[in-house]
Design an enzyme around this catalytic site. Structure first.
Site, mmCIF file in Angstrom:
data_model
loop_
_atom_site.group_PDB
_atom_site.id
_atom_site.type_symbol
_atom_site.label_atom_id
_atom_site.label_comp_id
_atom_site.label_asym_id
_atom_site.label_seq_id
_atom_site.Cartn_x
_atom_site.Cartn_y
_atom_site.Cartn_z
ATOM 1 N N ASN A 20 0.816 -1.208 0.000
ATOM 2 C CA ASN A 20 0.000 0.000 0.000
ATOM 3 C C ASN A 20 0.850 1.258 0.000
ATOM 4 O O ASN A 20 0.510 2.259 -0.640
ATOM 5 C CB ASN A 20 -0.951 -0.004 1.198
ATOM 6 C CG ASN A 20 -2.173 -0.863 0.945
ATOM 7 O OD1 ASN A 20 -2.355 -1.405 -0.140
ATOM 8 N ND2 ASN A 20 -3.020 -1.001 1.946
ATOM 9 N N PHE B 230 -1.266 3.253 -11.937
ATOM 10 C CA PHE B 230 -1.219 4.212 -10.826
ATOM 11 C C PHE B 230 -0.390 5.452 -11.181
ATOM 12 O O PHE B 230 0.179 6.096 -10.311
ATOM 13 C CB PHE B 230 -0.677 3.555 -9.544
ATOM 14 C CG PHE B 230 -1.624 2.577 -8.934
ATOM 15 C CD1 PHE B 230 -2.520 2.983 -7.959
ATOM 16 C CD2 PHE B 230 -1.649 1.257 -9.345
ATOM 17 C CE1 PHE B 230 -3.412 2.078 -7.401
ATOM 18 C CE2 PHE B 230 -2.532 0.349 -8.787
ATOM 19 C CZ PHE B 230 -3.418 0.769 -7.819
ATOM 20 N N ALA C 217 -2.354 11.295 -12.951
ATOM 21 C CA ALA C 217 -2.402 12.436 -12.025
ATOM 22 C C ALA C 217 -3.841 12.887 -11.821
ATOM 23 O O ALA C 217 -4.678 12.781 -12.712
ATOM 24 C CB ALA C 217 -1.571 13.590 -12.581
ATOM 25 N N CYS D 139 -8.324 2.425 3.028
ATOM 26 C CA CYS D 139 -7.069 1.668 3.128
ATOM 27 C C CYS D 139 -5.827 2.543 3.029
ATOM 28 O O CYS D 139 -5.132 2.754 4.015
ATOM 29 C CB CYS D 139 -7.035 0.571 2.057
ATOM 30 S SG CYS D 139 -8.243 -0.738 2.336
#
Length: 437
Positions: A212, A253, A256, A264
């Protein structure tokens, strides 16, 4: 004889795991102390929105392989393997994780563990939690050392939870014995050929925290580049595209926008920092403070952009907000950047109307001070500024010309870089986005 499974906690993780394990052919008993939630689940009603989960739940109920209870005694008598799927929210007023739900579950279950069994933690926890809970089990369970603990962290993505449970990209098993490893391997055997990492408790706990943290860092990196692009009049989307062709970096990921939220990433990176500090390794994770800060700055920048389009003040300005969930395909509004922005603009004098395809009821309960529309068109009717804050496909597919007929002014801020600027500008919209000229 196949193992009989219990799942303690029927939140997002628990109900998904219980339903999917029943779908794999196991007899599963889900437990929660919330009697109303248990009644709804027993009737086939999901307490969350998760694509594809409801039919899996109903199949389990109809087959008789899945049922729910509020009784720890029943769970203790029923289960050979007990999965702990409790939440670990951020403690009030500090960064650390609150593991009290896990402790309470272990303390409630342990007195009924009278025979050999395996308790399997799936929750995201501070490193060291598993060892502490193992000691607690040994003290409290009549079965003693035969009530063994293992740690098997989950890696579910909201919106893809069923797929991530039934077709995981890896399984991590933190164990202290060959017996615990054997049981977990047998339980997950129906999943087929999945990479398995067998390790100790501490490493298993750290895998989830590290994963994460890495994802949060990657998101905040491209958002930091968006800040530089705005200052330099460059385009962060073109920058990200160029970076994505480097296979050491990749494109996932790297979009922007408004940043991450949900139940989470934000609380997990903060809990990771807090635990590192307790271990005397806080300097190793100081970069996560900046990751968190960059993420929160995106929300402030979104408000600034909206205010610029509103003419410098939200007073007397009507703002249409598209999106309330922290991400599409979810009704989760925990730490939602979209709602945070909407509330901030409302506090600064704007008349805000929000629409979300799924999360509207949750948003309305949490923020009754905002106005809510029944559709995207309804939310932006008469708006001086429109904000796209959750990238639902429904919003991406909107017709800029048709939407322009109902707004007061054709001004939009794309908080997720999800729209086609050329199409919106061609329809005479003043289009702005984070990190783009």
């Amino acid at each position: 004889m196949p193992y009989r499974l219990t799942v303690i906690g029927t939140g997002y993780l628990g109900v998904t795991h219980a339903a999917c394990m029943a779908d794999l052919g196991f007899d599963v008993l889900g437990l929660d102390i919330d009697a109303d939630k248990i009644r709804r689940l027993q009737n086939g009603e999901l307490p969350i929105h998760e694509p594809g989960l409801e039919p899996v739940l109903r199949r389990g109920l109809e087959s008789g392989r899945l049922r729910f209870t509020t009784s720890y005694e029943e769970a203790g008598e029923f289960g050979d393997v007990h999965f702990l799927a409790l939440g670990t929210p951020q403690k009030q007023g500090e960064y650390a994780a609150d593991t009290s739900y896990l402790d309470a579950a272990v303390e409630s279950l342990a007195p009924y563990l009278t025979r050999e069994c395996l308790i399997v933690g799936k929750s995201t926890v501070p490193v060291g939690t598993a060892a502490r809970l193992a000691d607690k089990l040994a003290r409290l369970a009549p079965a003693g050392a035969q009530a063994e603990l293992a740690w098997n962290p989950e890696f579910l993505r909201e919106g893809h939870a069923v797929q991530d449970t039934l077709k995981p990209d890896r399984l991590v098993m933190g164990v202290r014995s060959e017996r615990a490893e054997k049981i977990l391997r047998e339980i997950y055997e129906p999943l087929g050929d999945v990479p398995v990492v067998v390790t100790d408790f501490a490493t298993a706990e750290l895998v989830k925290a590290a994963a994460n943290s890495f994802l949060a860092t990657k998101i905040s990196f491209i958002n930091a580049m968006a800040e530089v692009c705005e200052a330099a009049h460059a385009d962060v989307q073109q920058l990200a595209t160029a970076l994505s062709f480097d296979d050491r970096i990749g494109g996932k990921f790297l979009n922007a926008g408004l940043g991450f939220g949900g139940g989470c990433l934000p609380k997990d990176i903060r809990a990771f920092m807090a635990r590192a500090g307790e271990l005397g390794a806080d300097q190793a994770l100081t970069f996560l403070r900046e990751v968190d800060a960059i993420n929160m700055r995106r929300r402030a920048r979104m408000v600034d952009l909206a205010r610029e389009l509103a003419g410098g003040s939200f007073r007397g300005c009507t703002v249409g907000v598209l999106g309330a969930a922290f991400k599409p395909n979810s009704d989760d509004i925990r730490d939602s950047p979209a709602l945070d922005v909407a509330v901030t603009i409302g506090e600064q004098g704007g008349a805000v109307t929000v629409y979300d395809p799924i999360a509207l009821d949750n948003a309305r309960k949490a923020h009754p001070e905002l106005n809510y529309g029944s559709s995207a068109v309804d939310a932006v009717r008469g708006a001086h500024v429109v904000l796209l804050l959750t990238e639902w496909q429904e919003f991406v597919d909107l017709d800029p010309e048709a939407l322009g007929l109902v707004v007061a002014e054709r001004k939009i801020v794309d908080g997720r870089n999800a729209l086609d600027p050329t199409a919106w500008r061609a329809a005479a919209w003043h289009y702005r986005a984070l990190g783009r000229p």
